[in-house]
Enzyme design. Sequence first.
Site, PDB file in Angstrom:
ATOM      1  N   LYS A  58       0.820  -1.212   0.000  1.00 43.76           N
ATOM      2  CA  LYS A  58       0.000   0.000   0.000  1.00 43.76           C
ATOM      3  C   LYS A  58       0.854   1.263   0.000  1.00 43.76           C
ATOM      4  O   LYS A  58       0.340   2.358  -0.211  1.00 43.76           O
ATOM      5  CB  LYS A  58      -0.931  -0.008   1.207  1.00 43.76           C
ATOM      6  CG  LYS A  58      -2.081  -1.006   1.095  1.00 43.76           C
ATOM      7  CD  LYS A  58      -3.026  -0.938   2.261  1.00 43.76           C
ATOM      8  CE  LYS A  58      -2.459  -1.601   3.483  1.00 43.76           C
ATOM      9  NZ  LYS A  58      -2.222  -3.039   3.326  1.00 43.76           N
TER      10      LYS A  58
ATOM     11  N   HIS B 278      -3.216  -6.393  14.062  1.00 47.34           N
ATOM     12  CA  HIS B 278      -4.643  -6.480  13.754  1.00 47.34           C
ATOM     13  C   HIS B 278      -5.266  -7.694  14.439  1.00 47.34           C
ATOM     14  O   HIS B 278      -4.649  -8.748  14.548  1.00 47.34           O
ATOM     15  CB  HIS B 278      -4.875  -6.637  12.246  1.00 47.34           C
ATOM     16  CG  HIS B 278      -4.824  -5.353  11.492  1.00 47.34           C
ATOM     17  ND1 HIS B 278      -4.437  -5.294  10.165  1.00 47.34           N
ATOM     18  CD2 HIS B 278      -5.130  -4.085  11.848  1.00 47.34           C
ATOM     19  CE1 HIS B 278      -4.506  -4.032   9.752  1.00 47.34           C
ATOM     20  NE2 HIS B 278      -4.920  -3.289  10.759  1.00 47.34           N
TER      21      HIS B 278
ATOM     22  N   GLN C 212      -9.362  -9.208  14.054  1.00 50.42           N
ATOM     23  CA  GLN C 212      -8.784 -10.325  13.333  1.00 50.42           C
ATOM     24  C   GLN C 212      -7.731  -9.840  12.313  1.00 50.42           C
ATOM     25  O   GLN C 212      -7.903  -8.798  11.698  1.00 50.42           O
ATOM     26  CB  GLN C 212      -9.879 -11.057  12.565  1.00 50.42           C
ATOM     27  CG  GLN C 212     -10.851 -11.828  13.415  1.00 50.42           C
ATOM     28  CD  GLN C 212     -10.282 -13.179  13.844  1.00 50.42           C
ATOM     29  OE1 GLN C 212      -9.545 -13.829  13.109  1.00 50.42           O
ATOM     30  NE2 GLN C 212     -10.607 -13.579  15.037  1.00 50.42           N
TER      31      GLN C 212
ATOM     32  N   SER D 122      -5.604 -10.193   8.680  1.00 56.43           N
ATOM     33  CA  SER D 122      -5.975 -10.558   7.312  1.00 56.43           C
ATOM     34  C   SER D 122      -5.397 -11.906   6.910  1.00 56.43           C
ATOM     35  O   SER D 122      -5.910 -12.573   6.033  1.00 56.43           O
ATOM     36  CB  SER D 122      -5.505  -9.489   6.323  1.00 56.43           C
ATOM     37  OG  SER D 122      -6.225  -8.300   6.524  1.00 56.43           O
TER      38      SER D 122
ATOM     39  N   HIS E  86       2.260 -10.931  12.336  1.00 61.40           N
ATOM     40  CA  HIS E  86       2.954  -9.829  11.689  1.00 61.40           C
ATOM     41  C   HIS E  86       2.563  -8.533  12.388  1.00 61.40           C
ATOM     42  O   HIS E  86       1.510  -8.439  13.025  1.00 61.40           O
ATOM     43  CB  HIS E  86       2.613  -9.759  10.193  1.00 61.40           C
ATOM     44  CG  HIS E  86       1.156  -9.655   9.906  1.00 61.40           C
ATOM     45  ND1 HIS E  86       0.287 -10.735   9.998  1.00 61.40           N
ATOM     46  CD2 HIS E  86       0.377  -8.611   9.525  1.00 61.40           C
ATOM     47  CE1 HIS E  86      -0.941 -10.366   9.696  1.00 61.40           C
ATOM     48  NE2 HIS E  86      -0.929  -9.064   9.413  1.00 61.40           N
TER      49      HIS E  86
END
EC number: 3.6.1.59
Length: 333
Positions: free
Chosen positions: A203, A264, A266, A268, A273
């Site tokens: 991104k 995060h 949940q 991805s 990570h």
Amino acid sequence: MAEIIEQSKLALNPTDESEATGQSAKRVKLDFCSAQGDGSGSAFVSVLSDFETKTVLRDSAREKNIFIHGKIVDQDAIVILEKTPIRQDNLPEMFQDSRLKLEMKNDIYSTYQLQPPAHLNEIKTTVICPATEKHVKKYLRQETFLVEETGDDYRSITLPYISSQSFSVQWVYNILEKKAEADRIIFEDPDPNTGFVLLPDFKWDQKQLDDLYLIAIVHRRDIKSLRDLRSEHLPLLRNIRKKGEETIQKQYSVRPCKLRVYLHYQPSYYHLHVHFTSLDYEAPGCGVERAHLLSDVIQNLEADSEYYHGRSLSFPLRADDSLLLRFREAGRL
């Protein structure tokens, strides 16, 4: 390795939002297209010349992006177009070489259509092909619901769901084993227990620091998410924070106080990570309903080794998410 093209990027292994969801969910290959060199080391790739648009999944005038579902050579594909940020060091050339078309003038106010030189008008392009039904649903604008998951919910609902889906993280292993994207890694600690690799997220186009975004991927393969963390993992988490911040300050001159470092839940993809983003960047998923600051995670585990084993954790799920259906069937929503 994604090919960086003059006006687009071809994302072969996005490290977060475009995760693989099975062996068939492989990124678009260059055999779909022909590349022609321009003598400068760049390659012009015609992968989108055969793209047939089926539907716009969602778009945002505010965020200057659009998500399109279509086909490339009879295979389902998703194309994501994003306007790149305006860079301060390009302003002199933009002001000098752009064409202006007057739209309106009233007293001291005037508006124009500005047409900059082509190389200053880039569009970052991400291609996922073949795209699975899960990818299509992922980018489709949908209603979302906030789920509150207890520790028992995780063990009785979420963990069986994760196990049954067989989410593929082979692309993560390819990075760790240097089979892919090895030249994108900016730092590695090879220790099997506390080590990790640090590389830019897809991104981030790496052209400005305002939207800096890097991912630390751990070498250990036995930690799926926040739920698996215990006090025994504190050396790993402290190492990621310390060396990640040091590397980013050395490489990009961005101090730790200007970084947002979080996990995060949940996640991805189910391989531990950590996200490093600029504090000035409203990165997808950085809101309180999904992001957990690494500093808070460390403190919670220092106070209670089993904190994430029993703690209730909230996270958003989209209307078509199979996990949401599991929570509904269990009477938890």
